[in-house]
Design an enzyme around this catalytic site. Structure first.
Site, mmCIF file in Angstrom:
data_model
loop_
_atom_site.group_PDB
_atom_site.id
_atom_site.type_symbol
_atom_site.label_atom_id
_atom_site.label_comp_id
_atom_site.label_asym_id
_atom_site.label_seq_id
_atom_site.Cartn_x
_atom_site.Cartn_y
_atom_site.Cartn_z
ATOM 1 N N GLU A 16 0.823 -1.212 0.000
ATOM 2 C CA GLU A 16 0.000 0.000 0.000
ATOM 3 C C GLU A 16 0.866 1.275 0.000
ATOM 4 O O GLU A 16 0.384 2.359 -0.307
ATOM 5 C CB GLU A 16 -0.944 -0.022 1.209
ATOM 6 C CG GLU A 16 -1.929 -1.184 1.113
ATOM 7 C CD GLU A 16 -2.688 -1.445 2.409
ATOM 8 O OE1 GLU A 16 -3.898 -1.672 2.351
ATOM 9 O OE2 GLU A 16 -2.060 -1.440 3.484
ATOM 10 N N GLY A 92 -12.679 -3.305 1.812
ATOM 11 C CA GLY A 92 -13.712 -4.178 1.258
ATOM 12 C C GLY A 92 -15.032 -3.423 1.168
ATOM 13 O O GLY A 92 -15.490 -2.847 2.155
ATOM 14 N N ILE A 174 -13.580 -9.242 6.624
ATOM 15 C CA ILE A 174 -14.952 -9.654 6.298
ATOM 16 C C ILE A 174 -14.943 -10.411 4.969
ATOM 17 O O ILE A 174 -14.580 -9.859 3.927
ATOM 18 C CB ILE A 174 -15.889 -8.427 6.216
ATOM 19 C CG1 ILE A 174 -15.791 -7.592 7.503
ATOM 20 C CG2 ILE A 174 -17.337 -8.869 5.951
ATOM 21 C CD1 ILE A 174 -16.124 -8.315 8.792
ATOM 22 N N MET A 195 -9.313 -2.368 8.457
ATOM 23 C CA MET A 195 -8.909 -2.832 9.782
ATOM 24 C C MET A 195 -8.002 -1.863 10.555
ATOM 25 O O MET A 195 -7.452 -2.253 11.582
ATOM 26 C CB MET A 195 -8.234 -4.210 9.644
ATOM 27 C CG MET A 195 -9.170 -5.263 9.066
ATOM 28 S SD MET A 195 -8.408 -6.871 8.810
ATOM 29 C CE MET A 195 -8.000 -7.346 10.468
ATOM 30 N N GLU A 196 -7.844 -0.658 10.064
ATOM 31 C CA GLU A 196 -6.911 0.265 10.734
ATOM 32 C C GLU A 196 -7.385 1.715 10.854
ATOM 33 O O GLU A 196 -7.023 2.421 11.810
ATOM 34 C CB GLU A 196 -5.545 0.296 9.986
ATOM 35 C CG GLU A 196 -4.788 -1.008 9.925
ATOM 36 C CD GLU A 196 -5.252 -1.916 8.792
ATOM 37 O OE1 GLU A 196 -5.887 -1.415 7.840
ATOM 38 O OE2 GLU A 196 -5.001 -3.127 8.880
ATOM 39 N N ASP A 219 -12.023 -5.497 -2.771
ATOM 40 C CA ASP A 219 -12.922 -6.663 -2.761
ATOM 41 C C ASP A 219 -14.271 -6.229 -2.228
ATOM 42 O O ASP A 219 -14.440 -5.081 -1.823
ATOM 43 C CB ASP A 219 -12.315 -7.771 -1.870
ATOM 44 C CG ASP A 219 -12.176 -7.318 -0.425
ATOM 45 O OD1 ASP A 219 -13.130 -7.497 0.335
ATOM 46 O OD2 ASP A 219 -11.126 -6.746 -0.064
HETATM 47 N N1 ADE Z 1 -9.482 -4.644 3.722
HETATM 48 C C1 ADE Z 1 -9.648 -4.979 2.439
HETATM 49 N N2 ADE Z 1 -10.653 -5.860 2.295
HETATM 50 C C2 ADE Z 1 -11.153 -6.071 3.531
HETATM 51 C C3 ADE Z 1 -12.180 -6.883 4.028
HETATM 52 N N3 ADE Z 1 -12.903 -7.648 3.217
HETATM 53 N N4 ADE Z 1 -12.402 -6.876 5.372
HETATM 54 C C4 ADE Z 1 -11.662 -6.096 6.191
HETATM 55 N N5 ADE Z 1 -10.659 -5.327 5.756
HETATM 56 C C5 ADE Z 1 -10.398 -5.312 4.446
#
Ligand code: ADE
Length: 256
Positions: A16, A92, A174, A195-196, A219
């Site tokens: 990233e 995501g 997820i 997640m951050e 995603d």
């Molecule tokens: N970062 C990228 N895709 C993610 C997902 N599906 N869940 C949590 N963090 C993510």
């Protein structure tokens, strides 16, 4: 050397940050346990200024991100302190209109796994008594508009559309409909999860440093998430610098 601007750029993963380090001059490394922080300067040839950049990848999750943000902001040196903290990386999608390569520059973020009931309402961050952390609206608008302009140019490569809105952070990847739907039920207007971001936002808020997030959809947080995330990341590592460069190219026009 004198620097007029100093920005902190964090990501969870090296992909990233991409080729950012190759684009900085005079890079120095500072090591704290297993965390490496890099500092160098980017030459803005158009505005004829040098911008000091301090950057690191934190590892996944809220604790790692908060720790890296704290270390970054606490780095002592012979220069102006970090004025803006940027967290960039992938996310995501929850909003079904979003596609891979779309970009989100959120106005607000939320730690959607926070639950200190019954003492606090669900999702309230106890130390702040807040559910959402708002980014500085001028800074968000500046970043949003700078990237939008870049997307309208011919060279914006793979990137798609840009959105604002809400991003949710939790210590969860997820990757199934059940989890995805339960988040959407609680937060129908949440654009995406990662997640951050909201952990870094909390540190920046408490340290009184303006912050922004820039997230690119990798995603759809469903059963295809793992495959799409992994495939996307390989490709994304070649382009993540392009977004960071947009920010650096435009930073001299923003008032901190
Ligand atoms: N970062 C990228 N895709 C993610 C997902 N599906 N869940 C949590 N963090 C993510």
């Amino acid at each position: 050397m004198k620097f007029l601007k100093h920005i902190g750029i964090l990501s969870a993963m090296p992909e990233e940050i991409g080729s950012t380090l190759d684009n900085l001059m005079d890079v120095k490394k500072f090591t704290f346990g297993d965390l490496d922080i890099y500092q160098g300067y980017w030459v803005d040839h158009i505005n004829k200024i040098n911008i000091l950049v301090t950057t690191a990848w934190s590892g996944w999750g809220k604790v790692s991100a908060a720790r890296a943000a704290t270390r970054l902001l606490g780095l002592k040196g012979d220069y102006i302190p970090i004025e803006t903290l940027i967290f960039t990386g992938v996310a995501g999608a929850l909003n079904n209109d979003l596609n891979q390569w779309d970009i989100i520059v959120p106005n607000k973020v939320c730690q959607y796994d926070m639950d200190a009931r019954p003492i606090f309402d669900k999702f309230i961050i106890p130390s702040l008594n807040k559910k959402y952390l708002d980014t500085d609206s001028l800074l968000q608008k500046w970043a949003f508009d700078s990237i939008k302009k870049y997307l309208e140019d011919k060279n914006s490569l793979k990137f798609g559309k840009i959105y604002d809105g809400i991003i949710g952070t939790a210590d969860k990847f997820i990757s199934n409909e059940k989890c995805r739907n339960s988040i959407i039920k609680e937060f129908p207007r949440m654009q995406a999860v990662e997640m951050e971001g909201a952990a870094v936002a909390q540190v920046a808020y408490q340290e009184e440093i303006p912050w922004i997030l820039i997230r690119v959809i990798s995603d759809c947080a469903d059963k295809t998430a793992v495959q799409n995330f992994n495939d996307f990341l390989d490709d994304y590592s070649k382009f993540s610098w392009n977004l960071i460069e947009v920010i650096l190219k435009n930073i001299s026009s923003v008032k901190f």
